[in-house]
Design a protein around this motif. Structure first.
Motif, PDB file in Angstrom:
ATOM      1  N   MET A   1      75.408   4.549 -73.238  1.00 38.50           N
ATOM      2  CA  MET A   1      75.142   5.872 -72.819  1.00 38.50           C
ATOM      3  C   MET A   1      74.707   5.691 -71.353  1.00 38.50           C
ATOM      4  O   MET A   1      74.272   4.792 -70.883  1.00 38.50           O
ATOM      5  N   SER A   2      75.136   6.624 -70.414  1.00 39.27           N
ATOM      6  CA  SER A   2      74.733   6.442 -68.871  1.00 39.27           C
ATOM      7  C   SER A   2      73.488   6.878 -68.810  1.00 39.27           C
ATOM      8  O   SER A   2      72.725   7.659 -69.653  1.00 39.27           O
ATOM      9  N   SER A   4      72.123   9.047 -66.726  1.00 42.13           N
ATOM     10  CA  SER A   4      71.966  10.391 -66.458  1.00 42.13           C
ATOM     11  C   SER A   4      72.152  11.099 -67.821  1.00 42.13           C
ATOM     12  O   SER A   4      71.203  12.123 -67.746  1.00 42.13           O
ATOM     13  N   ALA A   5      72.868  10.625 -68.624  1.00 42.44           N
ATOM     14  CA  ALA A   5      72.858  11.495 -69.879  1.00 42.44           C
ATOM     15  C   ALA A   5      71.736  11.038 -70.799  1.00 42.44           C
ATOM     16  O   ALA A   5      71.310  11.934 -71.367  1.00 42.44           O
ATOM     17  N   VAL A   8      69.095  13.495 -69.056  1.00 44.73           N
ATOM     18  CA  VAL A   8      69.235  14.799 -69.584  1.00 44.73           C
ATOM     19  C   VAL A   8      68.730  15.115 -71.095  1.00 44.73           C
ATOM     20  O   VAL A   8      68.176  16.092 -71.429  1.00 44.73           O
ATOM     21  N   MET A   9      69.448  14.269 -71.902  1.00 48.49           N
ATOM     22  CA  MET A   9      68.680  14.140 -73.171  1.00 48.49           C
ATOM     23  C   MET A   9      67.386  14.220 -73.628  1.00 48.49           C
ATOM     24  O   MET A   9      66.771  15.082 -74.297  1.00 48.49           O
ATOM     25  N   SER A  12      66.005  17.369 -72.053  1.00 49.77           N
ATOM     26  CA  SER A  12      66.414  18.641 -73.070  1.00 49.77           C
ATOM     27  C   SER A  12      65.490  18.490 -74.507  1.00 49.77           C
ATOM     28  O   SER A  12      64.937  19.487 -74.956  1.00 49.77           O
ATOM     29  N   ILE A  13      65.133  17.359 -74.973  1.00 46.62           N
ATOM     30  CA  ILE A  13      64.334  17.371 -76.061  1.00 46.62           C
ATOM     31  C   ILE A  13      62.724  17.798 -75.781  1.00 46.62           C
ATOM     32  O   ILE A  13      62.175  18.459 -76.482  1.00 46.62           O
ATOM     33  N   ALA A  15      62.020  19.858 -73.363  1.00 49.56           N
ATOM     34  CA  ALA A  15      61.905  21.398 -72.835  1.00 49.56           C
ATOM     35  C   ALA A  15      62.379  22.247 -74.073  1.00 49.56           C
ATOM     36  O   ALA A  15      61.945  23.192 -74.207  1.00 49.56           O
TER      37      ALA A  15
ATOM     38  N   PHE B  50      69.107  26.393 -70.114  1.00 45.53           N
ATOM     39  CA  PHE B  50      67.434  26.736 -70.071  1.00 45.53           C
ATOM     40  C   PHE B  50      66.965  27.861 -69.172  1.00 45.53           C
ATOM     41  O   PHE B  50      66.392  28.629 -69.520  1.00 45.53           O
ATOM     42  N   TYR B  54      65.163  31.036 -70.316  1.00 47.19           N
ATOM     43  CA  TYR B  54      63.661  31.423 -70.060  1.00 47.19           C
ATOM     44  C   TYR B  54      63.887  32.918 -69.109  1.00 47.19           C
ATOM     45  O   TYR B  54      62.936  33.625 -69.009  1.00 47.19           O
ATOM     46  N   MET B 198      77.577   6.928 -79.789  1.00 52.99           N
ATOM     47  CA  MET B 198      76.890   7.233 -78.447  1.00 52.99           C
ATOM     48  C   MET B 198      78.077   7.860 -77.512  1.00 52.99           C
ATOM     49  O   MET B 198      77.381   8.717 -76.719  1.00 52.99           O
ATOM     50  N   GLU B 202      76.781  10.860 -75.257  1.00 47.53           N
ATOM     51  CA  GLU B 202      77.396  11.017 -73.965  1.00 47.53           C
ATOM     52  C   GLU B 202      78.193  12.236 -73.503  1.00 47.53           C
ATOM     53  O   GLU B 202      78.123  12.796 -72.579  1.00 47.53           O
ATOM     54  N   PHE B 205      75.804  15.275 -73.572  1.00 46.76           N
ATOM     55  CA  PHE B 205      74.550  15.061 -72.380  1.00 46.76           C
ATOM     56  C   PHE B 205      74.893  14.708 -71.047  1.00 46.76           C
ATOM     57  O   PHE B 205      74.134  14.876 -70.116  1.00 46.76           O
ATOM     58  N   SER B 206      75.950  14.031 -70.869  1.00 45.56           N
ATOM     59  CA  SER B 206      76.446  13.554 -69.473  1.00 45.56           C
ATOM     60  C   SER B 206      76.506  14.759 -68.578  1.00 45.56           C
ATOM     61  O   SER B 206      77.484  15.427 -68.989  1.00 45.56           O
ATOM     62  N   PRO B 207      75.941  14.861 -67.597  1.00 41.49           N
ATOM     63  CA  PRO B 207      75.774  15.664 -66.654  1.00 41.49           C
ATOM     64  C   PRO B 207      76.943  15.794 -65.718  1.00 41.49           C
ATOM     65  O   PRO B 207      77.107  14.873 -64.902  1.00 41.49           O
ATOM     66  N   LEU B 266      70.202  22.113 -80.452  1.00 38.17           N
ATOM     67  CA  LEU B 266      69.883  20.864 -79.621  1.00 38.17           C
ATOM     68  C   LEU B 266      70.191  19.731 -80.884  1.00 38.17           C
ATOM     69  O   LEU B 266      70.717  18.793 -80.624  1.00 38.17           O
TER      70      LEU B 266
END
Lengths: 103, 483
Positions: A1-2, A4-5, A8-9, A12-13, A15, B50, B54, B198, B202, B205-207, B266
């Motif tokens: 996984m990158s 950045s991912a 974010v993960m 997210s958990i 938040a 998000f 909110y 994975m 990816e 979640f990969s932005p 999630l």
């Protein structure tokens, strides 16, 4: 996984599950405190100092409103609760208490 | 003459919180959110989501719950209390009808999940060379079986609602929501430990930051934030009407409900997409994902019986708690309006929903059409009506001062009033206009006919409630905060 991912993960958990779990725990604890106050003194003040200030401000601004009697009823109930009950649900400073004549 | 009957209350804080989050966590969290997230820029979508959660869902749910707690009435009772006994009460009837129609076809989805939970129990998916696509096709094409499962779903909902708020809804949610959480966590742990899993994370979640500049991303996030949280459908109002006068609303009814609901989305990302990618399944959403792709994957996994059982039972629980909440909106209102007992109200409302749901169970096109109309315009219109009622008719400032901050675990500041008065209604109008613009070219008949029905329904409901204007009104429970 990158990277950045992964970031974010994790964010997210935190938040979502972090906030939801925290909200659940705080909510349950506060409820326990309310129940304890109800058992020990049958009552507690329904409004926090800030919320009560809003209530009084609303009354000052809408004293002629058709809803004013109802809001006055709650203002009175809050004052009586503050005077009657030694233990508080919300945190009140001495200044707050003095201002409400409840010390 | 006004008579008063005692109003039931939630038995515990935990019970209320589980019931309200269970009401909001439904099929969309599990079979839609993972795909929508991955398709709309992954992390970028989550950031947009998000923010909107909110900014809109949390304050909106606070307002709706608070209004219900204040009036201590169901939908129509609340509208009557606010607008007076006149034709505008018909706006409450409009929302009630949307709920009943929504439940009439959602019941079929509950039926599907019961059917698949049953197959998970008997171990169908782990049979050698089992074809899940064939099972879904056979099930979809069997009208009698679909009507039967719809009937079983409504029987279950009826049975639970007969036990009341505390004995039925709350007791069920206190068990089902923790079990759903554990089931999804267990599947997620199994899923992420699969080879190739994975890639699923990816994908989710990969932005892709470019997506944040796209209007479609924000619209998808808005749709998910609004429809997933059930804002403005009358559910939060109805559940709020059973809260005690000093119960907290902002933290429980607002923050926990909206964020907790999304947390299940999630968790579904962790539970679903690692498995999808590990088994090289094309990412998708809806029935195809749950009943074909995942069912197939579970059959191929070591210990597949357990994972299929956990997933489909969890999916069934999520759908059932939502179905109960949607139906309860009608039950509470009918009970108050007809001044009748709960048993009669439950049997009447569930009977009406069962009858109305038969066409959707028999024909997937009818289900799709109703979902199209209700999803695109019915529910945004409900939210618009409820937010306008809170913000302008009741007065957002008065609601915040008198009810929302009463017994609150967190203080709600003045900015909340602006959100409820301007922001949410404007967004609802915008979303309805956008759906009209995008659908008119693609599906003109569906769009025009759906809008025509909705447009006629508002004056019709107002006329019906206007006719009742001259009849003596008998309130069935105490309203207002003094009760």
């Amino acid at each position: 996984m990158s990277l950045s991912a992964i970031i974010v993960m994790i964010v997210s958990i935190i938040a979502l599950w972090g906030v939801a779990s925290y909200a659940l725990i705080v909510s349950m604890r506060q409820e326990e405190r309310k129940l304890a106050l109800l058992q020990s003194q049958d009552d507690f003040e329904p409004y926090s100092p800030r919320a009560f200030r809003d209530l009084e401000q609303w009354l000052a601004q809408h004293s002629d409103s058709e809803h004013a009697p109802e809001v006055r009823e709650w203002q009175q109930a809050q004052r009586q609760s503050l005077q009657r009950n030694p233990q508080r649900f919300y945190e009140w400073s001495h200044a707050d208490d003095d201002a409400r004549g409840a010390s | 003459m006004t008579t008063t009957i005692s109003r039931e209350q939630w038995g515990s804080r935990f019970g209320y919180l589980m019931a309200v989050v269970g009401a909001m966590v439904g099929a969309g969290n599990i079979w839609r959110m993972p795909y929508v997230t991955g398709e709309n820029g992954g992390g970028a979508f989550l950031i947009a989501y998000f923010l909107l959660l909110y900014l809109i869902a949390v304050p909106g749910l606070m307002g709706e719950t608070s209004l219900g707690r204040y009036t201590r009435q169901g939908l129509i009772g609340t509208f009557r209390k606010l607008y007076g006994n006149n034709r505008l009460v018909g706006l409450g009837l409009v929302i009630l009808i949307f709920n009943i129609v929504l439940m009439s076809y959602y019941s079929s989805i509950v039926g599907w999940s019961i059917y698949y939970a049953f197959h998970a129990v008997i171990g169908t998916f782990t049979q050698a060379d089992f074809d899940t696509a064939a099972l879904w096709q056979a099930f979809s094409g069997n009208t009698a079986l679909n009507v039967g499962m719809h009937s079983v779903a409504m029987l279950l909902v009826t049975g639970i609602l007969l036990f009341g708020i505390k004995g039925g809804i709350e007791r069920l949610a206190k068990w089902m929501m923790p079990i759903l959480t554990i089931a999804l966590i267990a599947i997620a742990i199994r899923g992420v430990t699969l080879p190739g899993a994975m890639a699923g994370l990816e994908f989710s979640f990969s932005p892709n930051w470019a997506y944040l500049a796209r209007g479609e991303t924000w619209l998808a996030a808005l749709g998910q934030a609004l429809f997933s949280t059930g804002l403005g459908w009358g559910i939060a109002l109805t559940y709020g009407s059973y809260l005690g006068r000093n119960d907290d609303i902002p933290l429980g009814g607002g923050v926990f409900t909206a964020i907790g609901n999304t947390s299940f989305g999630l968790l579904a990302i962790f539970a679903v997409f690692p498995i999808v990618f590990a088994f090289d399944i094309s990412p998708s959403s809806g029935a195809e994902l749950a009943f074909v792709a995942l069912a197939n994957a579970f059959g191929s996994m070591t210990g597949g019986y357990l994972w299929a059982l956990l997933f489909f039972m969890g999916f069934f629980f999520a759908n059932l708690t939502t179905a109960i909440a949607i139906t309860e909106v009608g039950v509470t209102t009918y009970r108050e309006e007809r001044n009748t007992n709960r048993t009669k109200a439950v049997l009447t409302i569930c009977g009406i929903i069962w009858l109305l749901g038969i066409p959707s169970a028999m024909n997937a096109n009818i289900l799709g059409y109703l979902d199209f109309v209700i999803g695109n315009w019915g529910l945004p219109l409900s939210t618009f009506i409820i937010m306008i009622t809170i913000g302008w008719k009741f007065d957002a400032q008065r609601l915040r001062v008198v009810s929302l901050n009463r017994g609150a675990d967190i203080y709600v500041p003045r900015v909340w009033e602006l959100v409820v008065r301007y922001q949410i209604p404007a967004i609802m109008l915008g979303i309805m206009a956008y759906f009209l613009y995008t659908n008119l070219g693609q599906t003109p008949w569906k769009t025009v006919s759906g809008l025509a029905i909705l447009t006629l329904m508002i004056p019709l409901c107002m006329w019906v409630m206007g006719r009742r204007h001259d009849m003596p009104y008998t309130a069935t429970s105490k309203g207002g905060p003094s009760s």
